[in-house]
Design an enzyme around this catalytic site. Structure first.
Site, mmCIF file in Angstrom:
data_model
loop_
_atom_site.group_PDB
_atom_site.id
_atom_site.type_symbol
_atom_site.label_atom_id
_atom_site.label_comp_id
_atom_site.label_asym_id
_atom_site.label_seq_id
_atom_site.Cartn_x
_atom_site.Cartn_y
_atom_site.Cartn_z
ATOM 1 N N GLY A 162 63.305 18.776 38.894
ATOM 2 C CA GLY A 162 62.103 19.801 37.137
ATOM 3 C C GLY A 162 61.641 18.601 36.709
ATOM 4 O O GLY A 162 61.503 18.985 35.507
ATOM 5 N N CYS A 198 44.620 39.318 47.413
ATOM 6 C CA CYS A 198 44.062 38.641 47.994
ATOM 7 C C CYS A 198 44.293 38.403 49.846
ATOM 8 O O CYS A 198 43.828 40.317 49.865
ATOM 9 C CB CYS A 198 44.024 36.704 48.333
ATOM 10 S SG CYS A 198 43.548 35.572 48.584
ATOM 11 N N HIS A 207 43.325 35.597 42.268
ATOM 12 C CA HIS A 207 44.642 35.563 42.355
ATOM 13 C C HIS A 207 45.273 35.619 41.134
ATOM 14 O O HIS A 207 45.169 34.956 39.861
ATOM 15 C CB HIS A 207 45.526 34.150 43.166
ATOM 16 C CG HIS A 207 45.649 33.816 44.056
ATOM 17 N ND1 HIS A 207 46.466 34.198 44.834
ATOM 18 C CD2 HIS A 207 43.991 33.273 45.093
ATOM 19 C CE1 HIS A 207 45.785 34.358 46.105
ATOM 20 N NE2 HIS A 207 44.534 33.486 46.347
ATOM 21 N N GLU A 239 47.606 35.742 39.077
ATOM 22 C CA GLU A 239 48.783 35.250 39.008
ATOM 23 C C GLU A 239 48.969 33.249 38.189
ATOM 24 O O GLU A 239 49.875 33.197 37.223
ATOM 25 C CB GLU A 239 50.200 35.257 40.065
ATOM 26 C CG GLU A 239 49.637 34.345 40.973
ATOM 27 C CD GLU A 239 49.498 34.878 41.889
ATOM 28 O OE1 GLU A 239 47.814 35.884 42.040
ATOM 29 O OE2 GLU A 239 49.112 34.304 43.442
HETATM 30 N N1 GLN Z 1 43.789 34.437 54.750
HETATM 31 C C1 GLN Z 1 42.095 34.866 54.067
HETATM 32 C C2 GLN Z 1 41.615 34.120 53.616
HETATM 33 O O1 GLN Z 1 41.576 33.353 54.311
HETATM 34 C C3 GLN Z 1 43.011 35.113 52.441
HETATM 35 C C4 GLN Z 1 43.892 33.787 51.253
HETATM 36 C C5 GLN Z 1 44.579 34.117 50.467
HETATM 37 O O2 GLN Z 1 45.525 35.113 50.504
HETATM 38 N N2 GLN Z 1 45.241 32.990 49.300
HETATM 39 O O3 GLN Z 1 40.100 34.624 53.471
#
Ligand code: GLN
Length: 550
Positions: free
Chosen positions: A23, A387, A522, A524
């Protein structure tokens, strides 16, 4: 009161010994947040000794999540800890690997920059590492550099030599070495053992590095006589032997370190007189909410890498931040999408209040993800697709509502499908055309980093963000095919977020569902415990509301 340091930045080098997975990233991030709490400006950097240029092409099973910065660097997940604890956005200049260093050295050699010299690890590779450590620093008071791996690894040697040289060049009043080690507890002896730590420090000393502080990972308090022993044998002041006891949750760590005197001793090392006291109220508040939740809500995450949760590090954190914002504990049920293929969606999702399908690559388990999305849509369970999860949500609507049974992504089905998700070969970033091809390099060629989206004013997403212009981080190669927008519309799915030129879909929603959102980016990656991401706050809130109905 805030501290002001009129001198140049000070460097703290964090190494690890005895075993891996101690960590160090969390430790570095926690120390940075403590220095911030005393009013200092910090910067965190990661130096990874592996030979990959970046972790972008590494298996999530081996390396965990690939973290992406605003400026499009694919980096180690420790950069996520850094951002979550310090709030300072990481940059390209905060992450280096041996692969990148060698790439630079070889480029220079080919270019003739070394004027005929024989290229060697010392000084050419070490100088390149040194340039990285010292580059792109503005008004930071402290730069914390974490060295990946464990002391003694062959790959790590050039880094240890470099940080020794940097400390030599700058002087010890501008450099500090912190070594993170393990004190294993041996039940038969009933003792914490200090010998591995002593050996690890000896190893560091062989490289010419005398640590100034030891951060000892331990299951229990370290008795004072043991601290004294470690201090004497490792040549370290007793008050600089810091116990890093296992914590119930990671946001307790800064508080625990501060109690052990870590930040005070760091200030002392650098001769900072009367530093401002650390204001830890922000961390105390978070720890208090985590310790006293008003309830618990269970959310199903349907993915492929559920055997190694490090692959979903930021996602797990963002969900917990959404919980903190709602004063709830989020209990994540990790579900392997292949199990859904075997047993059906209901068998795994009938005890969750919301469903999340995260990012992913490749064919395995995708049908299970689509089944999970169908279940969430039909049962009005709050659904967030991230995504790949958004791409699967589009495919689900196209197959089951629009009736296009061979709808798929060309990533999986190539040309044998109705390509509702496909490869965009060209797109714009800051006025420049970005090109990608099916057979091109896999590394570094995705749509990466921060891109803006424009949201429809009447959308749920716009309401959640409180804005119709957002910027979020991307990491994908394929895009939802805009030519199917009219069909999607008819099937009840709206594209409510698009790139400013209108060409790339960014967010989809189903207005006939209480909470059904898919995002191409993303979210997150940008959530922080003290600044939870609005999508996660709203998603968890919707899950809590659903749990009251169930
Ligand atoms: N595999 C998908 C792409 O390349 C989604 C990628 C992901 O979820 N980060 O578009």
């Amino acid at each position: 009161m805030t501290n002001t340091m009129n001198s140049q930045p000070k460097f703290i080098f964090i190494t690890g010994g005895v075993v891996s997975s101690l960590g160090k990233g969390l430790a570095s991030a926690s120390l940075a947040s403590l220095l911030q709490a005393r009013g200092f400006k910090v910067r965190l950097r990661k130096l990874d000794p592996y030979l990959n240029v970046d972790p972008g092409t590494m298996s999530p099973y081996q390396h965990g999540e690939v973290y992406v910065t605003d400026d499009g660097t694919e980096a180690d997940l420790d950069l996520g800890h850094y951002e979550r604890f310090s709030g300072v956005p990481a940059k390209k200049t905060d992450s280096i690997t041996t692969g990148k260093i060698y790439q630079r050295v070889i480029d220079k050699e080919r270019h003739g920059d070394y004027l005929g010299a024989t290229i060697q690890v010392i000084p050419h590779v070490t100088n390149e590492i040194k340039d990285f450590i010292l580059s792109d620093i503005t008004d930071e008071d402290f730069v914390l550099c974490e060295i990946g791996g464990t002391v003694g690894d062959i790959e790590g040697q050039p880094y240890l030599e470099t940080i020794r040289q940097v400390a030599y060049d700058l002087g010890r009043d501008r450099a500090m070495f912190i070594h993170v080690t393990l004190l294993p507890y041996i039940p038969t002896a009933g003792e914490l053992k200090t010998k591995p730590t002593q050996h690890s420090v000896k190893k560091l000393q062989e490289y010419g590095i005398q640590p100034d502080m030891l951060l000892c990972r331990t299951q229990m308090d370290i008795p004072q006589n043991e601290k004294r022993k470690i201090a004497l044998f490792c040549n370290i002041r007793e008050e600089n032997v810091i116990a890093a006891k296992d914590a119930a949750n990671i946001y307790q760590v800064p508080i625990a370190y501060s109690k052990e005197g870590m930040d005070a001793q760091v200030c002392k090392h650098f001769g900072i007189e009367n530093p401002a006291p650390a204001d830890l109220s922000k961390w105390e508040r978070i720890v208090d909410i985590i310790a006293h939740p008003e309830g618990e809500v269970r959310i199903g995450v349907v993915g492929k890498y559920t055997q190694l949760l490090e692959a979903y590090k930021s996602l797990g954190e963002a969900l917990s931040h959404g919980g903190i914002a709602n004063h709830y504990k989020v209990k994540i049920k990790w579900i392997d999408s292949e199990d859904i293929e075997k047993d059906g969606a209901a068998a795994h999702l009938n005890d969750v209040s919301a469903v999340l399908v995260p990012g992913g690559f490749g064919a395995r388990g995708t049908e299970g993800k689509i089944m999970a999305i169908e279940y969430a849509r039909e049962n009005k369970l709050p659904f967030l697709g991230i995504c790949f999860g958004m791409q699967m949500a589009v495919i689900e609507t196209m197959r089951h509502i629009a009736g296009i049974s061979d709808a798929n992504t060309t990533e999986i089905a190539g040309s044998n499908c109705t390509p509702v998700v496909g490869l965009m070969t060209e797109w714009d970033k800051e006025g420049f055309k970005q090109i990608r091809t099916k057979d091109g390099d896999l590394g570094g060629t995705m749509r990466l980093g921060a891109y803006e989206s424009v949201l429809s004013p009447d959308s749920l997403a716009c309401k959640i963000y409180g804005s119709d212009k957002i910027s979020e981080r991307h990491r994908h190669r394929y895009e939802v095919n805009m030519s199917y927008e009219p069909t999607l519309n008819q099937a009840g799915m709206k594209i409510v977020g698009k790139s400013p030129d209108g060409l790339l879909p960014e967010i989809v929603e189903r207005p006939d569902h209480p909470w059904f959102i898919g995002v191409q980016f993303h979210p997150e990656l940008k959530s922080k415990p003290f600044a939870p991401h609005p999508l996660f706050v709203s998603f968890v809130k919707a899950a809590i509301e659903k749990s009251r109905l169930l």
